[in-house]
Design an enzyme around this catalytic site. Structure first.
Site, mmCIF file in Angstrom:
data_model
loop_
_atom_site.group_PDB
_atom_site.id
_atom_site.type_symbol
_atom_site.label_atom_id
_atom_site.label_comp_id
_atom_site.label_asym_id
_atom_site.label_seq_id
_atom_site.Cartn_x
_atom_site.Cartn_y
_atom_site.Cartn_z
ATOM 1 N N GLY A 226 0.622 -1.251 0.106
ATOM 2 C CA GLY A 226 -0.129 0.169 0.194
ATOM 3 C C GLY A 226 1.032 1.329 0.005
ATOM 4 O O GLY A 226 0.325 2.275 0.193
ATOM 5 N N TRP B 226 2.422 2.954 -2.317
ATOM 6 C CA TRP B 226 2.014 3.802 -3.590
ATOM 7 C C TRP B 226 0.688 4.481 -3.319
ATOM 8 O O TRP B 226 0.495 5.738 -3.469
ATOM 9 C CB TRP B 226 2.118 3.109 -4.963
ATOM 10 C CG TRP B 226 3.507 2.726 -5.330
ATOM 11 C CD1 TRP B 226 4.630 2.663 -4.593
ATOM 12 C CD2 TRP B 226 3.863 2.744 -6.767
ATOM 13 N NE1 TRP B 226 5.973 2.594 -5.206
ATOM 14 C CE2 TRP B 226 5.207 2.582 -6.638
ATOM 15 C CE3 TRP B 226 3.152 2.512 -7.788
ATOM 16 C CZ2 TRP B 226 6.107 2.397 -8.229
ATOM 17 C CZ3 TRP B 226 3.919 2.418 -9.116
ATOM 18 C CH2 TRP B 226 5.353 2.359 -9.132
ATOM 19 N N ASP C 157 -5.175 -5.697 -5.954
ATOM 20 C CA ASP C 157 -4.068 -6.745 -5.809
ATOM 21 C C ASP C 157 -4.673 -7.912 -5.467
ATOM 22 O O ASP C 157 -5.979 -8.081 -4.871
ATOM 23 C CB ASP C 157 -3.328 -6.284 -4.619
ATOM 24 C CG ASP C 157 -1.654 -6.767 -4.715
ATOM 25 O OD1 ASP C 157 -1.681 -8.292 -4.764
ATOM 26 O OD2 ASP C 157 -0.754 -6.123 -4.970
ATOM 27 N N ASP D 144 -8.099 -10.466 -8.891
ATOM 28 C CA ASP D 144 -7.405 -10.673 -10.329
ATOM 29 C C ASP D 144 -8.210 -9.891 -11.278
ATOM 30 O O ASP D 144 -9.299 -10.127 -11.632
ATOM 31 C CB ASP D 144 -7.308 -12.163 -10.750
ATOM 32 C CG ASP D 144 -6.360 -12.302 -12.097
ATOM 33 O OD1 ASP D 144 -6.046 -11.193 -12.793
ATOM 34 O OD2 ASP D 144 -5.585 -13.428 -12.180
ATOM 35 N N ASP E 68 3.290 -1.430 -9.765
ATOM 36 C CA ASP E 68 4.313 -1.853 -9.276
ATOM 37 C C ASP E 68 4.170 -3.526 -9.234
ATOM 38 O O ASP E 68 5.155 -4.166 -8.364
ATOM 39 C CB ASP E 68 4.507 -1.278 -7.958
ATOM 40 C CG ASP E 68 5.928 -1.283 -7.101
ATOM 41 O OD1 ASP E 68 6.906 -1.271 -7.879
ATOM 42 O OD2 ASP E 68 5.936 -1.347 -5.876
ATOM 43 N N LYS F 29 6.554 -1.005 -13.495
ATOM 44 C CA LYS F 29 7.940 -1.517 -13.275
ATOM 45 C C LYS F 29 8.408 -2.615 -14.087
ATOM 46 O O LYS F 29 7.414 -3.638 -14.290
ATOM 47 C CB LYS F 29 7.961 -1.688 -11.650
ATOM 48 C CG LYS F 29 9.261 -2.800 -11.269
ATOM 49 C CD LYS F 29 9.421 -2.789 -9.805
ATOM 50 C CE LYS F 29 8.371 -3.744 -9.192
ATOM 51 N NZ LYS F 29 8.692 -3.737 -7.923
#
Length: 222
Positions: free
Chosen positions: A64, A66, A92, A108, A133, A173
């Site tokens: 958490g 970000w 997530d 998902d 991320d 990322k």
């Protein structure tokens, strides 16, 4: 030296580096859940991506950090508990401790059930910014790891193509190594402007880097 002894030595070295990491200390002092917050902070301060009033989606949000940074930037006074000006949706497959003002959906986002929940929160709107991320569990087998990283990048881009405003941006990322150039090409095929970014907060030994895509290209032109 046995494999077990080598592993113990590596873990001890990592723990030493972690404890003495200035960003870990700063995160603890400023109330962030992870040092990763400063990676997004550097990218944002360089490119001016996050603004009050935006709709932002955080992919792979757990734990958490970000979302915490986004929450503070989108508060008028920048305070963690200040009044939120905007919408933050965090996604997530792993659980995440609640953050005031952040809508967290566990699951998902490729699956219909979660996607319906996302669309419900979006309520017909498009995101100004999507940040990812997401990272796979790396195996050390370069070809397999490259494929896993590429898959997550493809998922982030696909999400952006469906839910991002044409003038919006995606931060994702990835890692230098096998397949990196192909992923840069993929970004350039989907965004008018692409900028690579290696935050100072990324560990020196890490091959981690970030790509920022700005100005979404229409799918039919790809």
């Amino acid at each position: 030296m046995s494999t077990k002894a080598k592993s113990k030595k590596v873990n001890k070295a990592w723990l030493h580096d972690h404890i003495n990491d200035p960003y870990v200390k700063l995160a603890t002092r400023e109330g962030y859940r992870a040092r990763a917050a400063y990676k997004l902070k550097e990218i944002d301060e360089s490119l001016g991506l996050v603004k009050p009033g935006q709709l932002v989606v955080d992919l792979g949000s757990t734990p958490g950090a970000w979302s915490q940074y986004l929450r503070r930037r989108m508060s008028p006074e920048g305070a963690a508990a200040g009044e939120l000006n905007g919408t933050i949706i965090a996604l997530d497959i792993l659980p995440m401790e609640p953050i005031e003002g952040v809508t967290f959906l566990q699951g998902d986002f490729r699956e219909a059930e979660l996607l319906e929940q996302v669309l419900g929160v979006l309520a017909g709107r498009k995101a100004d910014l999507v940040v990812s991320d997401m990272a796979p569990n790396l195996s050390g087998i370069h070809s397999a790891d490259a494929a896993r990283v590429a898959h997550l990048i493809e998922l982030a881009i696909d999400f952006a193509q469906h839910h991002l405003k044409p003038e919006g941006a995606l931060v994702a990322k990835l890692f230098h190594g096998s397949g990196y150039d192909e992923l840069v090409k993929l970004f350039k095929a989907n965004f008018r402007t692409v900028k690579p970014f290696k935050p100072k907060a990324s560990r020196d030994k890490s091959s981690e880097t970030f790509l920022v895509g700005m100005g979404l290209k229409a799918q039919e032109t790809l």
